[in-house]
Design an enzyme around this catalytic site. Sequence first.
Site, PDB file in Angstrom:
ATOM      1  N   GLU A 173       4.909   2.846  -7.369  1.00 31.47           N
ATOM      2  CA  GLU A 173       5.260   1.421  -7.295  1.00 31.47           C
ATOM      3  C   GLU A 173       6.095   0.963  -8.487  1.00 31.47           C
ATOM      4  O   GLU A 173       5.817  -0.058  -9.118  1.00 31.47           O
ATOM      5  CB  GLU A 173       3.990   0.574  -7.176  1.00 31.47           C
ATOM      6  CG  GLU A 173       3.261   0.792  -5.868  1.00 31.47           C
ATOM      7  CD  GLU A 173       2.063  -0.136  -5.669  1.00 31.47           C
ATOM      8  OE1 GLU A 173       1.740  -0.909  -6.597  1.00 31.47           O
ATOM      9  OE2 GLU A 173       1.454  -0.099  -4.587  1.00 31.47           O
ATOM     10  N   GLU A 294      -0.260   4.506   0.714  1.00 29.49           N
ATOM     11  CA  GLU A 294      -1.311   3.513   0.441  1.00 29.49           C
ATOM     12  C   GLU A 294      -1.333   2.540   1.608  1.00 29.49           C
ATOM     13  O   GLU A 294      -0.321   1.887   1.892  1.00 29.49           O
ATOM     14  CB  GLU A 294      -1.074   2.740  -0.867  1.00 29.49           C
ATOM     15  CG  GLU A 294      -1.357   3.520  -2.129  1.00 29.49           C
ATOM     16  CD  GLU A 294      -1.284   2.644  -3.386  1.00 29.49           C
ATOM     17  OE1 GLU A 294      -1.648   1.449  -3.296  1.00 29.49           O
ATOM     18  OE2 GLU A 294      -0.858   3.174  -4.425  1.00 29.49           O
TER      19      GLU A 294
END
Length: 507
Positions: A173, A294
């Site tokens: 991320e 995720e």
Amino acid sequence: MFEASLTVDRDFALAPLDRRLFGVFVEHLGRCVYSGLYEPGHPTADEQGFRGDVAELTKELGATLVRYPGGNFMSGYNWEDGVGPKDQRPRRLDLAWFSTETNQVGTHEFMHWCRKVGIEPMFGVNLGTRGPDEARHYLEYCNHPGGTALSDLRRAHGAEEPLGIKFWCLGNEMDGPWQICQKTPDEYGRIAKETAKLMRWVDPSIELAACGSSAYDMPSYGAWEDRVLEHCFEQVDYLSLHSYFVKPPADTSTESFFAQIETNARYIEDTVAIADAVATRKRSSKRLMLSFDEWNVWYRARHGEHLKQAGWPEAPRLLEEVYTAEDALLIGGMLTMMMNHADRLKVACMAQLCNVIAPIMTEPGGPAWRQTIFHPFAQAARWAHGDVLRPVVKSPGCANAKHGELPWLCASVVDDASTGQTAVFLLNRHLTEEMDLGITLRGLGAGRELVQAEQLHSADLHAANTIDAPDRVAPQPLAGIAIDGEQLRVKLKPASWNVIVTKAVRA
């Protein structure tokens, strides 16, 4: 009651299902590792300190792949802290989750756990505070046979043979302002390219995933993917997607909650389009695959003390979402959608495995139990083998502001030609009406017998499994299935997730 139909044909296979679609995620966050997977002194603990009850539930869950050690934690992690004698490992401040990391579980301990439960590891490298040099050193330590300082150090730490970790994430991320050392897309694309280059020189057999946007609604979504891939398209195999499903305060309806299935389908399809546009611009025949590494429901335990506690505690109770029957239905629908994108979606990791937004919960020194979302995942992981067939769904539905008319029926079908078994996964999204469903399995064998039929349904969509009532929401037998050659007929309860497995009768 309303009528719906589902038709598939053996000659219209979408793609073989990559079994890594049933992956999970383990991060050094809250109680996922410490008092979750790992609790020395627990009555079920093995010689390394890993809980046997959690290991058995992980096997039952059917997880095939595990992403580790983060997550946000990855962007500040020094891999060297987690190897060597435990009594010499440093305690560190974890800036991702404002906790104290003891490093009592590291590379070798986690690989022990992976082998114990029979799961493939997917490790990540820190591209936040560190970079290409540390990443290639970590890979050399893990995978090089011997004869160098790092590979011999691994052998000195008790692992004579290479660890053989073949799947690696290039950071986590990196677009997020919450990330340790957030990067621009050009900064990240360049470092991902150079890291991938060095890692492949060390071990050409590895697979690599680059960071896509950390959410579909990030302001930079699309531009991030385009710029990152402009740099590292040829060096990576996968682009990651992350998505957490929420119930916004402005719209708490279950119908809108379930519509996030379609939102994430568009997320996948839009990301594929961007990756293919980059391929076209580069005149490349390569088709990049996706890693949805995720995903889960997460909105109740997302703020305040659920996210951060004062005083740098060890293994605090963070992000411990309690899941409901409603959440389990959305998870089932997401699984059907992901299977129906098996041509480009090859990897997915439910976040996380234990205690932290997880299908498995534990109490220190006490029991472990299955949350509601455990069940659809375990059923899909158990029965989905073979080719995903292209589903043709005819169903009434409801209007949705984002996606137009949404059918009440979500479905996927996976056929295993080697065994003759066909698994049908079904979600009835209608909250009050039963579905009279006709299923046609065209070309899969005129004679069929029932192998398994289960439904997950609760009259109370807010029902949850707890330490005192661990089986309040669990699969039950699905009765009344009529089989006539290639035709199946079944009635599905309102707001229900259903699995039907049949087998061709061989002459």
